[in-house]
Design a protein around this motif. Structure first.
Motif, mmCIF file in Angstrom:
data_model
loop_
_atom_site.group_PDB
_atom_site.id
_atom_site.type_symbol
_atom_site.label_atom_id
_atom_site.label_comp_id
_atom_site.label_asym_id
_atom_site.label_seq_id
_atom_site.Cartn_x
_atom_site.Cartn_y
_atom_site.Cartn_z
ATOM 1 N N GLY A 35 -22.956 47.144 -1.630
ATOM 2 C CA GLY A 35 -23.888 46.548 -1.099
ATOM 3 C C GLY A 35 -25.042 47.047 -1.798
ATOM 4 N N ALA A 36 -25.758 47.525 -0.715
ATOM 5 C CA ALA A 36 -26.805 47.591 -0.901
ATOM 6 C C ALA A 36 -26.762 49.606 -0.817
ATOM 7 C CB ALA A 36 -28.313 47.503 0.506
ATOM 8 N N MET A 37 -28.063 49.722 -1.915
ATOM 9 C CA MET A 37 -28.019 50.777 -2.905
ATOM 10 C C MET A 37 -30.093 51.946 -2.123
ATOM 11 S SD MET A 37 -26.390 51.359 -6.059
ATOM 12 C CE MET A 37 -24.395 50.665 -6.058
ATOM 13 N N GLY A 38 -29.558 51.185 -0.736
ATOM 14 C CA GLY A 38 -31.225 51.911 -0.526
ATOM 15 C C GLY A 38 -31.173 53.405 0.376
ATOM 16 N N LEU A 39 -32.328 53.968 0.621
ATOM 17 C CA LEU A 39 -32.608 54.994 1.775
ATOM 18 C C LEU A 39 -31.437 55.691 2.142
ATOM 19 C CD1 LEU A 39 -33.474 58.430 0.693
ATOM 20 C CD2 LEU A 39 -35.606 57.185 2.173
ATOM 21 N N VAL A 40 -31.543 54.856 3.277
ATOM 22 C CA VAL A 40 -30.593 54.359 4.707
ATOM 23 C C VAL A 40 -29.110 54.398 4.294
ATOM 24 C CG1 VAL A 40 -30.503 52.092 4.542
ATOM 25 C CG2 VAL A 40 -30.277 53.356 6.765
ATOM 26 N N VAL A 76 -17.671 52.546 4.341
ATOM 27 C CA VAL A 76 -19.260 52.229 4.475
ATOM 28 C C VAL A 76 -19.510 53.933 4.995
ATOM 29 C CG1 VAL A 76 -19.647 50.872 6.290
ATOM 30 C CG2 VAL A 76 -17.848 50.240 5.935
ATOM 31 N N ILE A 77 -21.128 53.739 4.422
ATOM 32 C CA ILE A 77 -21.568 55.224 4.357
ATOM 33 C C ILE A 77 -23.299 54.785 4.642
ATOM 34 C CG2 ILE A 77 -22.285 57.011 2.387
ATOM 35 C CD1 ILE A 77 -19.166 56.746 3.319
ATOM 36 N N PHE A 78 -23.332 55.559 5.437
ATOM 37 C CA PHE A 78 -24.894 55.394 5.815
ATOM 38 C C PHE A 78 -25.676 57.169 5.607
ATOM 39 C CE2 PHE A 78 -24.040 50.962 7.169
ATOM 40 C CZ PHE A 78 -24.718 50.387 6.617
ATOM 41 N N ARG A 79 -26.707 57.240 6.046
ATOM 42 C CA ARG A 79 -27.118 58.983 6.569
ATOM 43 C C ARG A 79 -27.189 58.667 7.535
ATOM 44 N NH1 ARG A 79 -33.424 58.870 5.035
ATOM 45 N NH2 ARG A 79 -32.632 60.911 5.661
ATOM 46 N N ALA A 101 -32.889 50.175 -4.389
ATOM 47 C CA ALA A 101 -33.934 51.825 -4.235
ATOM 48 C C ALA A 101 -33.936 52.176 -4.790
ATOM 49 C CB ALA A 101 -35.022 51.061 -3.448
ATOM 50 N N GLN A 102 -32.121 53.036 -4.953
ATOM 51 C CA GLN A 102 -32.125 53.868 -4.796
ATOM 52 C C GLN A 102 -30.977 54.340 -6.055
ATOM 53 O OE1 GLN A 102 -31.941 57.730 -3.599
ATOM 54 N NE2 GLN A 102 -33.949 56.390 -2.725
ATOM 55 N N ARG A 103 -31.056 53.179 -6.663
ATOM 56 C CA ARG A 103 -29.737 52.911 -7.941
ATOM 57 C C ARG A 103 -30.014 53.557 -9.260
ATOM 58 N NH1 ARG A 103 -25.659 49.504 -9.304
ATOM 59 N NH2 ARG A 103 -25.641 49.932 -12.202
ATOM 60 N N ASP A 130 -22.399 47.363 -12.477
ATOM 61 C CA ASP A 130 -23.283 46.198 -12.612
ATOM 62 C C ASP A 130 -23.282 45.094 -11.985
ATOM 63 O OD1 ASP A 130 -24.488 47.490 -15.492
ATOM 64 O OD2 ASP A 130 -23.323 46.653 -16.347
ATOM 65 N N ALA A 131 -24.815 44.839 -11.532
ATOM 66 C CA ALA A 131 -24.748 43.765 -10.191
ATOM 67 C C ALA A 131 -23.594 42.445 -10.936
ATOM 68 C CB ALA A 131 -25.599 43.539 -9.854
ATOM 69 N N VAL A 132 -22.489 41.782 -10.412
ATOM 70 C CA VAL A 132 -22.147 40.757 -10.389
ATOM 71 C C VAL A 132 -22.308 40.245 -9.184
ATOM 72 C CG1 VAL A 132 -20.071 41.875 -11.268
ATOM 73 C CG2 VAL A 132 -19.985 41.113 -8.750
ATOM 74 N N PRO A 133 -22.093 38.634 -9.567
ATOM 75 C CA PRO A 133 -22.153 37.422 -8.599
ATOM 76 C C PRO A 133 -21.531 37.320 -7.441
ATOM 77 C CG PRO A 133 -21.721 36.359 -10.554
ATOM 78 C CD PRO A 133 -21.638 37.744 -11.075
ATOM 79 N N LYS A 134 -22.029 37.326 -6.450
ATOM 80 C CA LYS A 134 -21.648 37.387 -4.976
ATOM 81 C C LYS A 134 -20.384 37.652 -5.468
ATOM 82 C CE LYS A 134 -23.040 38.102 -0.453
ATOM 83 N NZ LYS A 134 -23.175 39.119 0.424
ATOM 84 N N SER A 135 -20.340 35.520 -5.113
ATOM 85 C CA SER A 135 -18.749 35.470 -5.762
ATOM 86 C C SER A 135 -17.207 36.195 -6.008
ATOM 87 C CB SER A 135 -19.033 33.880 -6.231
ATOM 88 O OG SER A 135 -19.069 34.574 -7.512
ATOM 89 N N GLN A 136 -17.853 36.887 -7.356
ATOM 90 C CA GLN A 136 -17.060 37.486 -7.163
ATOM 91 C C GLN A 136 -16.212 38.157 -6.731
ATOM 92 O OE1 GLN A 136 -17.878 38.716 -11.616
ATOM 93 N NE2 GLN A 136 -18.483 36.571 -12.090
ATOM 94 N N ILE A 137 -17.743 38.816 -5.528
ATOM 95 C CA ILE A 137 -17.421 40.546 -4.369
ATOM 96 C C ILE A 137 -16.300 40.238 -3.835
ATOM 97 C CG2 ILE A 137 -18.398 41.959 -2.939
ATOM 98 C CD1 ILE A 137 -19.381 42.519 -5.513
ATOM 99 N N PRO A 138 -15.194 39.126 -3.209
ATOM 100 C CA PRO A 138 -13.817 39.039 -2.946
ATOM 101 C C PRO A 138 -13.181 39.714 -3.743
ATOM 102 C CG PRO A 138 -15.733 37.701 -2.210
ATOM 103 C CD PRO A 138 -16.266 38.482 -3.243
ATOM 104 N N ALA A 139 -13.039 39.209 -4.924
ATOM 105 C CA ALA A 139 -11.430 39.737 -5.805
ATOM 106 C C ALA A 139 -11.809 41.338 -6.029
ATOM 107 C CB ALA A 139 -11.426 38.746 -7.045
#
Length: 189
Positions: A27-32, A102-105, A62-64, A83-92
């Motif tokens: 998922g996202a690699m943002g500050l939050v 599941v991590i958050f600040r 932004a934090q990557r 590296d980023a992968v197409p969203k269609s590959q993420i489930p496998a």
């Protein structure tokens, strides 16, 4: 979208995950998102000389660059940014892991959050480890589908991962409960 168990061996081989317990964050690699906490956990695992727990981070944000720089500077061995992968590959890829993170600040408003990755991990039948309270933590406890750790102690995350690695029957039970929770409450139908 999920149901790729037959691809698990090939995905694990492609990423070099054979013989490792893999905790995935996708998922996202943002500050939050507070992924320095995961890197702090990697430092704990490295200092403990735990070589078979691997923290796999997939995503952009932004934090990557900061995270990649920190991994290199500190020589962290237990974590890798992929590296980023197409969203269609993420489930496998998710289904090839052993647990989902599941991590958050530590932000109080996160307790009402609905993190996409939470639902992806449930659908994949992964036990979840999260570091905040709220309704998602309550569901995990109610169903026995995962556990929470404190948001300020990376050692607690490391210990939770070691326990999941060392208790495969518990991990399978939690994974089955996660999948059941997805079917019971979050099926698209």
């Amino acid at each position: 979208m999920f149901g790729h168990a037959d691809e698990r061996p090939a995905v694990r081989a492609r990423y070099g995950w054979d013989h490792k317990f893999v905790a995935i964050y996708s998922g996202a690699m943002g500050l939050v998102n507070g992924l320095d906490y995961v890197l702090d956990c990697a430092r704990v695992l490295d200092r403990m000389k735990i070589e078979n727990i691997h923290l796999a981070l997939f995503g952009e944000g932004a934090q990557r660059a900061h995270l990649q720089e920190r991994i290199a500077r500190e020589g962290l061995q237990s974590v890798k940014l992929y590296d980023a992968v197409p969203k269609s590959q993420i489930p496998a890829i998710i289904e090839a892991a052993d647990t989902g993170l599941v991590i958050f600040r530590p932000i109080k408003h996160i307790h009402s959050n609905s993190a996409n990755k939470f639902f992806d991990y449930l659908a994949a039948g992964l036990p979840i480890v999260l570091n905040y309270g709220g309704w998602q933590e309550e569901l995990l406890q109610q169903y026995g589908a995962g556990q929470s750790v404190t948001d300020d102690d990376p050692r607690a995350l490391a210990e939770a991962l070691i326990a999941l690695r060392d208790q495969p029957a518990r991990r399978r039970t939690m994974g089955s409960a996660a999948r059941q929770l997805a079917v019971d409450q979050f099926d698209r139908g």
